[in-house]
Design an enzyme around this catalytic site. Structure first.
Site, PDB file in Angstrom:
ATOM      1  N   PHE A 198      37.987  39.143  29.252  1.00 49.70           N
ATOM      2  CA  PHE A 198      37.325  39.713  30.137  1.00 49.70           C
ATOM      3  C   PHE A 198      38.084  39.559  31.432  1.00 49.70           C
ATOM      4  O   PHE A 198      38.532  38.698  32.068  1.00 49.70           O
ATOM      5  CB  PHE A 198      35.871  39.118  30.732  1.00 49.70           C
ATOM      6  CG  PHE A 198      35.051  39.711  31.484  1.00 49.70           C
ATOM      7  CD1 PHE A 198      34.216  40.554  31.012  1.00 49.70           C
ATOM      8  CD2 PHE A 198      34.843  39.133  32.773  1.00 49.70           C
ATOM      9  CE1 PHE A 198      33.314  41.406  31.643  1.00 49.70           C
ATOM     10  CE2 PHE A 198      34.057  39.857  33.673  1.00 49.70           C
ATOM     11  CZ  PHE A 198      33.098  40.882  33.056  1.00 49.70           C
TER      12      PHE A 198
ATOM     13  N   THR B  35      29.804  31.889  42.447  1.00 51.34           N
ATOM     14  CA  THR B  35      29.307  30.816  43.135  1.00 51.34           C
ATOM     15  C   THR B  35      27.793  30.735  43.161  1.00 51.34           C
ATOM     16  O   THR B  35      27.224  31.746  43.416  1.00 51.34           O
ATOM     17  CB  THR B  35      30.262  30.523  44.188  1.00 51.34           C
ATOM     18  OG1 THR B  35      29.880  31.524  45.137  1.00 51.34           O
ATOM     19  CG2 THR B  35      31.701  30.718  43.910  1.00 51.34           C
TER      20      THR B  35
ATOM     21  N   GLY C  42      37.294  40.281  46.122  1.00 49.86           N
ATOM     22  CA  GLY C  42      36.395  39.558  45.393  1.00 49.86           C
ATOM     23  C   GLY C  42      36.450  39.925  43.908  1.00 49.86           C
ATOM     24  O   GLY C  42      37.436  40.175  43.138  1.00 49.86           O
TER      25      GLY C  42
ATOM     26  N   GLU D 224      30.987  32.919  36.676  1.00 48.32           N
ATOM     27  CA  GLU D 224      30.018  34.141  36.635  1.00 48.32           C
ATOM     28  C   GLU D 224      29.397  34.034  38.146  1.00 48.32           C
ATOM     29  O   GLU D 224      28.223  34.230  38.330  1.00 48.32           O
ATOM     30  CB  GLU D 224      28.951  34.146  35.876  1.00 48.32           C
ATOM     31  CG  GLU D 224      29.582  34.201  34.223  1.00 48.32           C
ATOM     32  CD  GLU D 224      30.144  35.267  33.953  1.00 48.32           C
ATOM     33  OE1 GLU D 224      30.464  35.985  34.964  1.00 48.32           O
ATOM     34  OE2 GLU D 224      30.634  35.462  32.831  1.00 48.32           O
TER      35      GLU D 224
ATOM     36  N   GLU E 187      40.609  39.497  41.000  1.00 49.66           N
ATOM     37  CA  GLU E 187      41.751  39.468  41.617  1.00 49.66           C
ATOM     38  C   GLU E 187      42.171  38.602  42.816  1.00 49.66           C
ATOM     39  O   GLU E 187      41.027  38.242  42.923  1.00 49.66           O
ATOM     40  CB  GLU E 187      41.899  41.121  42.193  1.00 49.66           C
ATOM     41  CG  GLU E 187      41.677  42.186  41.044  1.00 49.66           C
ATOM     42  CD  GLU E 187      41.742  43.551  41.533  1.00 49.66           C
ATOM     43  OE1 GLU E 187      41.811  44.540  40.786  1.00 49.66           O
ATOM     44  OE2 GLU E 187      41.839  43.878  42.953  1.00 49.66           O
ATOM     45  N   PRO E 188      43.478  38.397  42.769  1.00 49.01           N
ATOM     46  CA  PRO E 188      43.796  37.363  43.661  1.00 49.01           C
ATOM     47  C   PRO E 188      43.566  37.744  45.173  1.00 49.01           C
ATOM     48  O   PRO E 188      43.123  36.903  46.141  1.00 49.01           O
ATOM     49  CB  PRO E 188      45.215  37.116  43.723  1.00 49.01           C
ATOM     50  CG  PRO E 188      45.745  38.421  42.882  1.00 49.01           C
ATOM     51  CD  PRO E 188      44.644  38.919  42.143  1.00 49.01           C
TER      52      PRO E 188
END
Length: 389
Positions: free
Chosen positions: A120, A363, A128, A361, A124-125
């Site tokens: 999955f 915070t 979000g 999944e 991305e760095p």
């Protein structure tokens, strides 16, 4: 599997494996820092990676709420074992609702039977995990050319395909998002192994970069503009419920270890279980675990029923279960005293593994935002009092 006797037999099999071979695998993983392919093979051979899939697809066909009862048991095991079972039993669902028959035969069914591994690939760095993704594709004929970066990708090193979210270059928001099955070894794919984590030892994670990586258009699930529907609609709600139940199972393991230690540990001539402070900690843990379990099962049944509030219930369950797990594992470690800080004690691993649940999944802050939005939407405004009254 609707027969109660058959389900109880299956639960007994899972419990026996978790307490026996699963525990030996856990020790081996902690010793070596790796999850061997032999473990994947064993889980697959026992049918543990296709419990939630339809019988017609080669699965057990368990109703989702019954599958969650087994997820609870698996989660008492090592964090990496739980991760494998959780992801593989869920990722087919994300694909299936948007797959063509050819794609179902080529990707969905082989992922259920264990012939291929699919990772999955959303996060991305630089942003979000939603409509702000920037990894993009340019279409040239029957091929997309993919460019961008992803990180924190579970099984990103050992997988065969990435189920990846991107957007058509120049699009914004949900518009233009696409879900692609990208071959792991396609040209232009660079994989950096980032598997050194605090807990869930042995699960491989990766940072990925793509430089005009060619992806056939027939590897796209659904239409352009439906990419986030694949990720958020087909996967996120049941996955949040599954993570919430994994918190319940791991909390149960922490409680089990704490009770066993408290029974055996003697200070000043008394077992810890004779001391009221310890009794109260264990009593609070038991109540907190049960409350979280019932909320998670409620969310599972709402999802199973296709209820309109299933997404809300999943966020509530995940938010509550994560908070519960944090408190339970902290008290369980405290009951072990200083010895619990040593790797010789199983509670040390449980404590580390538990920390990962707080961002998996989404915070708790994300879950609270989802719940608040729904609370606000569902609560009618109260009329202002009339002047002079």
């Amino acid at each position: 599997m609707s027969d109660e006797h058959s389900f109880e037999e299956l639960r007994t099999q899972v419990e026996a494996w978790v307490e026996g071979p699963g525990e030996r695998w856990a020790e081996r993983i902690e010793e070596t820092g790796e999850v061997p392919e032999a473990l994947w093979a064993e889980l697959n051979e026992r049918g543990f990676l296709r419990m939630a899939a339809p019988v017609a697809y080669g699965g057990h066909g368990l109703p989702f709420s019954r599958w969650m009862e087994l997820m609870e048991v698996f989660s008492r095991s090592h964090g990496s074992i739980r991760m494998i079972v959780h992801v593989v039993n869920g990722i087919w669902r994300a694909m299936d609702g948007h797959a063509t028959e050819e794609q179902r035969k080529r990707f969905v069914l082989p992922s259920i039977t264990g012939e291929i591994k699919i990772a999955f690939t959303l996060t991305e760095p630089g942003n979000g995990t939603g409509a702000d993704i920037t990894t993009s594709v340019v279409r040239e004929g029957d091929t997309y050319y993919l460019s961008g970066s992803k990180h924190l990708i579970t099984f990103g090193v050992r997988c065969d395909y990435y189920l990846l979210a991107a957007r058509v270059e120049g699009s914004t928001g949900h518009e233009g998002t696409v879900a692609l099955l990208v071959p792991r070894h396609a040209p232009g794919v660079t994989v950096e192994d980032t598997s050194q984590t605090m807990g869930v030892t042995g699960t491989d994670h990766a940072s990925l970069s793509f430089e005009r990586t060619p992806v056939p258009v027939d590897h796209r699930l659904g239409a352009e503009g439906e990419g986030l529907d694949v990720f958020l609609g087909g996967f996120l709600t049941p996955s949040r419920i599954s993570v919430a139940m994994s918190c319940v199972g791991l909390a149960e393991r922490a409680q089990q270890l704490a009770v066993a230690y408290a029974r055996d540990r003697v200070t000043f001539g008394k077992a810890l279980t004779q001391r009221q402070a310890i009794q109260f900690m264990l009593a609070e843990n038991a109540a907190d675990i049960e409350a979280a379990k019932q909320l998670v099962l409620h969310a599972a049944r709402r999802f199973e029923q296709g209820a309109e509030d299933a997404s809300l219930q999943s966020s509530m369950a995940k938010m509550h279960a994560v908070t519960m797990l944090t408190h339970v594992t902290d008290k369980a470690l405290q009951i072990h005293g200083g010895l619990g800080y040593w790797k010789s004690q199983k509670i040390e691993r449980v404590y580390r593994d538990a920390r990962a649940q707080r961002f998996e999944e989404g915070t708790n802050e994300v879950q609270k935002a989802v719940v608040f939005r729904e609370v606000l939407r569902r609560t009618p405004p109260v009329a202002a009092p009339e002047a002079g009254r």
